[in-house]
Scaffold this active site. Structure first.
Site, PDB file in Angstrom:
ATOM      1  N   TYR A   1       8.098   8.400  -7.248  1.00 54.19           N
ATOM      2  CA  TYR A   1       6.863   8.356  -6.458  1.00 54.19           C
ATOM      3  C   TYR A   1       5.726   7.749  -7.254  1.00 54.19           C
ATOM      4  CZ  TYR A   1       5.135  12.278  -9.231  1.00 54.19           C
ATOM      5  OH  TYR A   1       4.718  13.075 -10.276  1.00 54.19           O
TER       6      TYR A   1
ATOM      7  N   PHE B   1      -3.173   8.854  -9.710  1.00 59.05           N
ATOM      8  CA  PHE B   1      -3.255  10.072 -10.513  1.00 59.05           C
ATOM      9  C   PHE B   1      -1.925  10.422 -11.175  1.00 59.05           C
ATOM     10  CE2 PHE B   1      -2.382  11.561  -6.164  1.00 59.05           C
ATOM     11  CZ  PHE B   1      -1.262  12.356  -6.363  1.00 59.05           C
ATOM     12  N   ASP B   2      -0.813   9.874 -10.677  1.00 55.01           N
ATOM     13  CA  ASP B   2       0.467  10.180 -11.315  1.00 55.01           C
ATOM     14  C   ASP B   2       1.530   9.223 -10.793  1.00 55.01           C
ATOM     15  OD1 ASP B   2       2.295  11.449 -12.911  1.00 55.01           O
ATOM     16  OD2 ASP B   2       2.603  13.169 -11.588  1.00 55.01           O
TER      17      ASP B   2
ATOM     18  N   ILE C   1       4.067  21.291  -3.225  1.00 60.96           N
ATOM     19  CA  ILE C   1       2.938  21.577  -2.363  1.00 60.96           C
ATOM     20  C   ILE C   1       3.410  21.499  -0.909  1.00 60.96           C
ATOM     21  CG2 ILE C   1       1.148  20.833  -3.990  1.00 60.96           C
ATOM     22  CD1 ILE C   1       1.093  18.139  -2.590  1.00 60.96           C
TER      23      ILE C   1
ATOM     24  N   TYR D   1      -3.758  20.607  -3.002  1.00 60.16           N
ATOM     25  CA  TYR D   1      -4.319  21.457  -4.056  1.00 60.16           C
ATOM     26  C   TYR D   1      -5.652  22.085  -3.678  1.00 60.16           C
ATOM     27  CZ  TYR D   1      -0.629  19.521  -6.941  1.00 60.16           C
ATOM     28  OH  TYR D   1       0.602  19.160  -7.438  1.00 60.16           O
TER      29      TYR D   1
ATOM     30  N   PHE E   1       1.208   9.598  -1.320  1.00 60.54           N
ATOM     31  CA  PHE E   1       2.407   9.397  -2.126  1.00 60.54           C
ATOM     32  C   PHE E   1       3.253   8.289  -1.508  1.00 60.54           C
ATOM     33  CE2 PHE E   1       1.273  13.784  -3.012  1.00 60.54           C
ATOM     34  CZ  PHE E   1       1.467  13.885  -4.381  1.00 60.54           C
TER      35      PHE E   1
END
Length: 453
Positions: free
Chosen positions: A164, A174-175, A194, A220, A237
């Site tokens: 992802y 962010f990731d 999540i 979150y 994502f």
């Protein structure tokens, strides 16, 4: 006359031209940077996150979210912002930049705001919208690509491996699992992810790529995550499904080709030779015997190969071809192996080339009928009451040639016979005499007669 009319029209709208020195009646909006794609605009009741610089008309700054390092978060149109900003952000797109000029009566009026904003002051806000969501939002998914064949979809309790890229709604990353060069491996629908991701992954195929947009209350929420995901952030994502199985899965076998004649099928204990291609679920290969130009040789059902392969190799005819799917718990499990990642489903294309009946595990030679009785005179070929290694070797080879005995297949015959000889040469003098020769059944009454020398 026409030019005068156009000038008056612009002054009335007041959007881009400052024509009148008189007081402003309403907010003035300058949309000076609008993204090409705008799937959604801010409406009353939406929650937003935005950065801003607040200045007076002379350019003097009185506030800045940029300098504080945290954007503003709030709900639009319900009186939680000053009226001018409530109106000024209406219709904004994520990543849009606009300048909002707010007259005093739509800001802090004749009272002002402490020592920061004097009474009856026009305020100018330079705003960039970062995020937008609503409590009525749901997880959004959009398939970007999908394989033509999709035999199985992700369901709750499945274990999956996926890659992802994660970004915020304003495209800030962010990731990424790609940057770590490793998939994300987890169970679906069991609370390990999540809520929005648990929901967004359902129904995917191996090889499918989809975009999953998750509102903050399914991600979150107010807490955010460390320094990378701010409070009340919508997450985007892009997911590529790599692998999929369920802990309840058994091996799957599809027979592709069977020879016309099949005199015997493989059983536990057989020694076989076969070719194989090994791939993962996404089609990428991890091993093949064809490229090495050598077969894989092993015993069936004796733990020399992974458990799933031990099962898959049973019931084959020489010349048969089959496809076998082995789930991780019957493959290399969580530890993986060289070239095989943790928890990987394995696909094998098998072709059986040869099989030999084996011998029981732990034995080097078995009699296929009754052994000579007494044994030593039969072994003592030259009748000198002593059997050296050469004579012992000749005796065993005769038994194999005549079909009265079988050596353990897949091993060096000379080495096996030497080990058998050493097992009987108790005093290590290089020869066996009658007193030394004992059958295994005489040493262990629990074992059946006529087995190993």
């Amino acid at each position: 006359m026409e030019s005068i009319f156009a000038l008056i029209f612009l002054c009335v709208t007041g959007t881009h031209v400052n024509c009148s020195p008189g007081p402003l009646e309403d907010v003035v909006i300058d949309r000076y940077d609008i993204p090409r794609v705008c799937p959604r605009e801010v409406q009353t009741g939406d929650f937003v996150r935005y950065h801003y610089n607040g200045t007076f008309t002379d350019g003097k700054k009185f506030d800045s979210s940029h300098e504080r390092g945290a954007p503003f978060s709030g709900q639009v149109g319900l009186g939680r912002l000053i009226t001018g900003l409530d109106r000024g952000v209406q219709g904004m797109c994520v990543n849009e930049r606009r300048k909002v000029t707010v007259p005093p009566h739509l800001a802090y009026g004749s009272i002002g705001a402490g020592d920061v904003i004097p009474a009856d002051t026009v305020l100018v806000f330079d705003v960039v919208l970062l995020d937008i969501w609503n409590t009525e939002d749901k997880v959004q998914t959009r398939t970007l690509s999908k394989p033509e064949s999709c035999k199985r979809l992700v369901e709750a309790t499945d274990f999956i491996r996926y890659h992802y890229n994660g970004t915020l709604l304003n495209d800030v990353p962010f990731d990424s699992s790609h940057s770590r060069n490793g998939t994300y491996d987890t169970y679906v629908g069991m609370g390990y992810l999540i809520k929005g991701m648990d929901e967004g992954l359902i129904g995917m195929c191996v090889g499918e790529t989809r975009t999953i947009i998750i509102p903050p209350f399914l991600a979150y929420e107010e807490k955010g995550y460390g320094t990378v995901i701010p409070s009340q952030a919508t997450l985007v994502f892009e997911v590529l499904m790599i692998d999929l199985f369920n802990p309840k899965d058994d091996i799957a076998v599809v027979v592709k080709e069977v020879p016309k004649t099949c005199t015997r099928k493989t059983v536990v204990g057989d020694y076989i030779r076969y070719h194989y291609n090994g791939t993962f679920q996404d089609g990428s290969g991890f091993d093949t015997s064809y490229q090495r130009n050598s077969t894989y040789n092993t015993y069936i059902g004796m733990g020399y190969v992974i458990q799933g392969m031990d099962k898959a190799l049973q019931g084959l005819c020489i010349g048969e071809k089959r496809v076998v799917i082995v789930p991780p718990h019957l493959g290399h499990g969580e530890n993986g192996a060289k070239g095989v990642p943790s928890s990987a489903v394995l696909h094998f294309e098998l072709e059986l080339l040869d099989l030999q009946k084996g011998v029981p595990d732990g034995y080097m030679f078995v009699w296929l009928g009754d052994s000579p009785d007494p044994l030593f005179p039969a072994m003592d070929l030259n009748k000198d009451l002593s059997v050296p290694l050469e004579e012992f070797t000749a005796f065993i080879n005769i038994q194999v040639a005549e079909g009265t005995g079988r050596l353990r297949p897949g091993m060096d015959a000379g080495g096996i016979i030497k080990d058998m000889f050493n097992n009987q040469d108790r005093n290590r003098d290089g020869k066996i005499v009658a007193e030394e020769l004992k059958l295994k059944v005489e040493e262990d009454s629990d074992k059946a007669r006529h087995e190993e020398l």
